[in-house]
Write a protein that holds these residues in place. Structure first.
Motif, PDB file in Angstrom:
ATOM      1  N   ASN A   1      57.439  16.136  54.535  1.00 53.20           N
ATOM      2  CA  ASN A   1      56.749  15.257  53.593  1.00 53.20           C
ATOM      3  C   ASN A   1      57.033  15.700  52.157  1.00 53.20           C
ATOM      4  O   ASN A   1      57.291  14.872  51.268  1.00 53.20           O
ATOM      5  CB  ASN A   1      55.247  15.270  53.846  1.00 53.20           C
ATOM      6  CG  ASN A   1      54.498  14.287  52.973  1.00 53.20           C
ATOM      7  OD1 ASN A   1      54.856  13.122  52.878  1.00 53.20           O
ATOM      8  ND2 ASN A   1      53.439  14.760  52.316  1.00 53.20           N
ATOM      9  N   GLU A   2      57.012  16.996  51.924  1.00 47.32           N
ATOM     10  CA  GLU A   2      57.243  17.510  50.576  1.00 47.32           C
ATOM     11  C   GLU A   2      58.681  17.295  50.123  1.00 47.32           C
ATOM     12  O   GLU A   2      58.945  17.180  48.923  1.00 47.32           O
ATOM     13  CB  GLU A   2      56.881  18.993  50.527  1.00 47.32           C
ATOM     14  CG  GLU A   2      55.377  19.236  50.698  1.00 47.32           C
ATOM     15  CD  GLU A   2      55.007  20.705  50.796  1.00 47.32           C
ATOM     16  OE1 GLU A   2      55.939  21.536  50.942  1.00 47.32           O
ATOM     17  OE2 GLU A   2      53.804  21.029  50.736  1.00 47.32           O
ATOM     18  N   SER A   3      59.626  17.214  51.071  1.00 45.27           N
ATOM     19  CA  SER A   3      61.037  17.053  50.705  1.00 45.27           C
ATOM     20  C   SER A   3      61.528  15.609  50.807  1.00 45.27           C
ATOM     21  O   SER A   3      62.712  15.352  50.579  1.00 45.27           O
ATOM     22  CB  SER A   3      61.907  17.941  51.602  1.00 45.27           C
ATOM     23  OG  SER A   3      61.861  17.498  52.960  1.00 45.27           O
ATOM     24  N   ALA A   4      60.642  14.669  51.129  1.00 46.39           N
ATOM     25  CA  ALA A   4      61.067  13.278  51.324  1.00 46.39           C
ATOM     26  C   ALA A   4      61.671  12.698  50.049  1.00 46.39           C
ATOM     27  O   ALA A   4      61.075  12.799  48.975  1.00 46.39           O
ATOM     28  CB  ALA A   4      59.881  12.430  51.763  1.00 46.39           C
ATOM     29  N   PRO A   5      62.846  12.077  50.139  1.00 43.83           N
ATOM     30  CA  PRO A   5      63.452  11.465  48.950  1.00 43.83           C
ATOM     31  C   PRO A   5      62.733  10.206  48.487  1.00 43.83           C
ATOM     32  O   PRO A   5      62.948   9.760  47.363  1.00 43.83           O
ATOM     33  CB  PRO A   5      64.881  11.161  49.404  1.00 43.83           C
ATOM     34  CG  PRO A   5      64.839  11.128  50.885  1.00 43.83           C
ATOM     35  CD  PRO A   5      63.741  12.041  51.305  1.00 43.83           C
ATOM     36  N   SER A   6      61.889   9.631  49.341  1.00 47.04           N
ATOM     37  CA  SER A   6      61.129   8.431  48.984  1.00 47.04           C
ATOM     38  C   SER A   6      59.642   8.690  49.188  1.00 47.04           C
ATOM     39  O   SER A   6      59.233   9.163  50.245  1.00 47.04           O
ATOM     40  CB  SER A   6      61.556   7.233  49.835  1.00 47.04           C
ATOM     41  OG  SER A   6      60.669   6.148  49.665  1.00 47.04           O
ATOM     42  N   ASP A   7      58.852   8.354  48.154  1.00 47.23           N
ATOM     43  CA  ASP A   7      57.397   8.495  48.285  1.00 47.23           C
ATOM     44  C   ASP A   7      56.801   7.469  49.239  1.00 47.23           C
ATOM     45  O   ASP A   7      55.607   7.546  49.568  1.00 47.23           O
ATOM     46  CB  ASP A   7      56.730   8.348  46.911  1.00 47.23           C
ATOM     47  CG  ASP A   7      56.893   9.580  46.042  1.00 47.23           C
ATOM     48  OD1 ASP A   7      57.411  10.596  46.552  1.00 47.23           O
ATOM     49  OD2 ASP A   7      56.512   9.529  44.861  1.00 47.23           O
ATOM     50  N   LEU A   8      57.601   6.519  49.706  1.00 43.50           N
ATOM     51  CA  LEU A   8      57.105   5.499  50.632  1.00 43.50           C
ATOM     52  C   LEU A   8      57.203   5.955  52.087  1.00 43.50           C
ATOM     53  O   LEU A   8      56.643   5.309  52.974  1.00 43.50           O
ATOM     54  CB  LEU A   8      57.894   4.202  50.450  1.00 43.50           C
ATOM     55  CG  LEU A   8      57.859   3.574  49.051  1.00 43.50           C
ATOM     56  CD1 LEU A   8      58.788   2.366  48.980  1.00 43.50           C
ATOM     57  CD2 LEU A   8      56.440   3.185  48.666  1.00 43.50           C
ATOM     58  N   SER A   9      57.899   7.046  52.328  1.00 37.09           N
ATOM     59  CA  SER A   9      58.110   7.525  53.690  1.00 37.09           C
ATOM     60  C   SER A   9      56.895   8.297  54.190  1.00 37.09           C
ATOM     61  O   SER A   9      56.114   8.840  53.407  1.00 37.09           O
ATOM     62  CB  SER A   9      59.354   8.412  53.759  1.00 37.09           C
ATOM     63  OG  SER A   9      60.522   7.663  53.444  1.00 37.09           O
ATOM     64  N   THR A  10      56.757   8.352  55.517  1.00 40.13           N
ATOM     65  CA  THR A  10      55.661   9.087  56.149  1.00 40.13           C
ATOM     66  C   THR A  10      56.168   9.787  57.399  1.00 40.13           C
ATOM     67  O   THR A  10      57.228   9.454  57.946  1.00 40.13           O
ATOM     68  CB  THR A  10      54.499   8.155  56.543  1.00 40.13           C
ATOM     69  OG1 THR A  10      54.934   7.262  57.590  1.00 40.13           O
ATOM     70  CG2 THR A  10      53.999   7.333  55.361  1.00 40.13           C
ATOM     71  N   VAL A  11      55.385  10.772  57.849  1.00 43.81           N
ATOM     72  CA  VAL A  11      55.573  11.355  59.178  1.00 43.81           C
ATOM     73  C   VAL A  11      54.234  11.207  59.896  1.00 43.81           C
ATOM     74  O   VAL A  11      53.201  11.663  59.391  1.00 43.81           O
ATOM     75  CB  VAL A  11      55.987  12.835  59.118  1.00 43.81           C
ATOM     76  CG1 VAL A  11      56.330  13.337  60.527  1.00 43.81           C
ATOM     77  CG2 VAL A  11      57.177  13.041  58.184  1.00 43.81           C
TER      78      VAL A  11
END
Length: 475
Positions: free
Chosen positions: A349-359
């Motif tokens: 989550n901290e390294s996601a290139p998009s703030d729209l992504s989730t786990v």
């Protein structure tokens, strides 16, 4: 399989098809073609040679016969929400069921007949007139057919089972153009296979669902916490699952704080953990008590929980997944919600290139696990949790970065001893072997496929190849 026709022969045959087809037929130069060929995932850009928009089962039979006889690759568009884009084909025939979206509720029998092109919202709108619901998914614009054929998890799964578990019967057009009813008493092998085996066996033109007493109100559970509290909140969730009632659900996910007035402006864009679920008890005042093991762990940044209409719960996430955005989703089952799983969720989550992504971490079990693994084609009933990497982004230039992020996180999860299997509704680009979805049910599915689709006409899916079929061959 028939040899593909050349362009002039294809045009002549399509002209013949128009005479018998009641719905709309579109070629690449026709008005409306560009709109209809587009699907939910904006990454998918395919151009069918012909689109047939069916208005009823007779149209479906005509389209299936045409694709088979013309040697065209066939794709089936229900809701068009499959992340892999299997609803549309390049150069083949796209059979669009979306005009077939009728829902007919029998409140006395507590069942509903649902057209193959209907969405979850179509069902919810009609069944809630009678305070009834079918156990489906969590985004109202999702197509019923794709969701159900691959199993179908949602807010009601632990209490009432998968969407597929609530199918009483179905009308199926098989590869030979025959119309078959599939139920516990008729074409039992086909009925077994379509409940979790994906779109491998035919076009389902209508489902009959069993309905349950739900609504009109439920208690929606939707607290958001700062990312600094992610591990302790997830630990609280793990504790909660140990004796969680079946009439309460919760799906924790790590994300980033949206830039909305409901959230403190100082926290916009920062890592977060949230939970989405529903409590369906008689006394909504008890909901915070039920969720106390989670809520006592930290103070929410925002808490959007409270009584709401069931249809509002079902559509709560719609605006987060608009048509045309870019999506790459992949999932794997895990035997426990371990510290290692939490670490991977927080790290990626901290390294996601998009703030729209989730786990996301789905809590499974309950009524799904009550049935034996061979009761239907859906195999992974025994798994208590599922982790899903949802890469969601907007700019095509960011495709590689977001797909790589999801695949790397997925690989980290897959390396854990507790991880196994796949879920057909979150398939990446359908790039994993079908055996990973179907486990010990696979060989029986091959038998059913060989009986009903020996030439593999229905292959744009997590494909189960019939015996003796070779890709690119005539057998």
């Amino acid at each position: 399989m028939s040899q593909r026709l050349d362009d002039s022969e294809l045009t002549e045959r399509i002209d013949d098809l128009r005479a018998a087809f009641r719905g709309e037929i579109l070629r690449p130069d026709d008005e409306g073609y560009e709109e209809v060929r587009s699907v939910w995932n904006g990454m998918i850009d395919r151009r069918p040679a012909v689109i047939t928009r069916a208005t009823g089962t007779a149209d479906v039979v005509a389209a299936v016969d045409f694709a088979r006889e013309a040697g065209l690759e066939l794709s089936i568009h229900g809701g068009g929400h499959n992340a892999a884009g299997n609803a549309v084909t390049d150069g083949g025939l796209m059979l669009d069921l979306s005009p077939m979206d009728g829902v007919f509720v029998d409140p006395a029998a507590r069942t509903a007949w649902v057209g193959g092109g209907a969405t979850l919202g179509d069902i919810d709108s009609e069944t809630q007139l009678f305070d009834l619901a079918a156990p489906l998914g969590v985004v109202s614009e999702t197509g019923v057919a794709g969701l159900t054929l691959n199993g179908g998890y949602g807010h009601l799964s632990r209490e009432f089972g998968l969407a597929a578990d609530n199918v009483v019967s179905a009308q199926v057009v098989t590869a030979d153009g025959a119309v078959r009813i599939a139920s516990e008493d008729t074409n039992e092998d086909l009925f077994w296979a379509i409940r979790g085996g994906g779109g491998n066996f035919g076009v389902v033109t209508a489902f009959q669902f069993r309905l349950h007493d739900i609504g009109p109100e439920v208690y929606g559970f939707f607290p958001w916490f700062h990312g600094d509290d992610a591990r302790t909140v997830l630990e609280g969730f793990r504790e909660w699952t140990e004796d969680a009632p079946r009439h309460a659900s919760a799906i924790p996910f790590v994300a980033h704080v949206p830039e909305l007035e409901e959230f403190p402006e100082a926290a916009w864009g920062e890592p977060a953990v949230a939970l989405l679920g529903a409590y369906r008890g008689d006394d909504f005042s008890q909901a915070p008590v039920v969720y106390e093991p989670i809520l006592e762990r930290a103070t929410p940044l925002a808490d959007l929980s409270g009584p709401m209409n069931f249809v509002d719960l079902q559509s709560m996430l719609d605006e987060d997944y608009p048509d045309g955005m870019r999506y790459y989703w992949k999932s794997i089952f895990v035997a426990e919600a371990s510290d290692e799983v939490f670490d991977i969720m927080v790290e990626y989550n901290e390294s996601a290139p998009s703030d729209l992504s989730t786990v996301d971490l789905w809590h499974l079990g309950g009524a799904v696990a009550d049935r034996p693994q061979d009761a239907t084609a859906f195999y992974h009933r025994d798994k208590p949790f599922m982790v899903t990497f949802e890469a969601n982004w907007e700019d095509p230039e960011d495709d590689d970065a977001n797909i790589e992020w999801a695949r790397e996180g997925f690989a980290a999860l897959e390396s854990l001893d507790i991880a196994s299997g796949r879920y057909g509704n979150f398939p990446g680009f359908a790039d994993d072997p079908a055996t990973m979805l179907f486990g010990d049910n696979y060989e029986r599915l091959v038998d059913v496929k060989t009986e009903y689709d020996p030439e593999n006409l229905f292959r744009l899916n997590q494909n189960i190849a019939p015996r003796g079929w070779e890709e690119g061959g005539d057998s």
